[in-house]
Design an enzyme around this catalytic site. Structure first.
Site: not given
Ligand code: CP
Length: 304
Positions: A51-52, A80, A101, A129
């Protein structure tokens, strides 16, 4: 230049403006179709995501921009041994904004300190998040019509669930917010988060039983047990099916209660619940695109 590391990086006024912008984007997508012409988003993902990452990509493409990036550390020079600090310096040469992320708490903040472009924390370990929180807030505002005076049940892995930590940080700034923390003892909300709630004077209770509060909630926010953050598989297996929301439990809830989940779902919501009109988790994923479009415009200081 601004980064987004935590929902607290935005004042309540800025947050409300951003959500209003996201609402306008939803209603008038064509108006924004060229807002980011010739702009590039870099997605630097050191941890899996559906999603993100893809909603950030969709957001930038919807704005007329383009996307570069890597979906995992093993296909970048991180494999590396390249540091996050060096990687962001390089990405600053290639893109206008970066969503990152990382499994380590604070890694996007290290990147932000070295970056020449805005960095967005797209999830750092069990910490924060913020763009999931923006998604959650837009979902709540759109479907409930308000962000205040809500009783919210947070259920599942409250220890490692970064979406829960970010959501609490954001919502406690609105009046009349009350929480029911539903988790097994071992996955209880960390003490530093309880201290934040206490300092803000926010009402909350902690319980292991979901059934007791279902009838009183405006929102039930389900979370997955975060397998990747456990030290051993045995503990995960013991915890993973602690809560399963099914139609029998939904019958105990009010007709107005929304069921939210940041997704991915594993077993904690039975598939049969998906057809219940109160289950809004796939709609929530859609709101994630609008709010990330609004965030990109805000951080790039583009007015339409
Ligand atoms: N909700 C969320 O962060 O989903 P993903 O881990 O798929 O990005």
């Amino acid at each position: 230049m601004r980064h987004l590391m935590s929902p607290l990086d935005l004042s309540v006024e800025e947050l409300d403006r951003l959500l209003d912008l996201a609402g306008d984007i939803e209603k008038n997508p064509d108006k924004y179709a060229h807002a980011c012409d010739r702009k590039k988003l870099a997605t630097a993902f050191y941890e899996p995501s559906t999603r993100t990452r893809l909603s950030f990509e969709a957001a930038m493409i919807n704005l007329g921009g383009s996307v570069i990036g890597f979906p995992s550390d093993d296909v970048s020079s991180a494999a590396k041994g390249e540091s996050v600090a060096d990687t962001i310096r390089v990405l600053s040469c290639y893109a206008d904004i970066c969503a990152m992320r990382h499994p380590k708490e604070g890694a996007p903040m290290v990147a932000a300190s070295r970056s020449k472009i805005p960095v967005i924390n797209a999830g750092d370990g069990g910490h924060q998040h913020p763009t999931q929180t923006l998604t959650d807030l837009l979902t709540i505002k759109s479907l409930k019509g308000r962000l205040d005076n809500l009783k919210i049940g947070l259920c599942g892995d409250l220890k490692f669930g970064r979406t829960v930590h970010s959501l609490i940080n954001a919502l406690i700034r609105y009046p009349g917010i009350e929480f029911v923390m539903i988790s097994p003892e071992e996955l209880r909300l960390p003490s530093y988060m309880r201290e934040i709630l206490d300092a803000a004077g926010v009402k909350y209770v902690e319980t292991e039983r979901m059934e007791d509060s279902l009838g009183t909630l405006d929102i039930l926010y389900m979370t997955r047990v975060q397998r990747e953050r456990f030290f051993n598989e045995e503990d995960y297996v013991r915890m993973k099916d602690f809560y399963i929301l099914d139609n029998e439990k939904m019958a105990m809830a009010s007709e107005e209660m929304l069921v939210m989940h940041p997704l991915p779902r594993v077993n904690e919501i039975a598939v049969e619940v998906d057809d219940d009109p109160r289950a809004v988790y796939f709609q929530q994923a859609q709101y994630g695109v609008y709010v990330r479009m609004a965030l990109i415009l805000t951080l790039l200081e583009i007015e339409v």
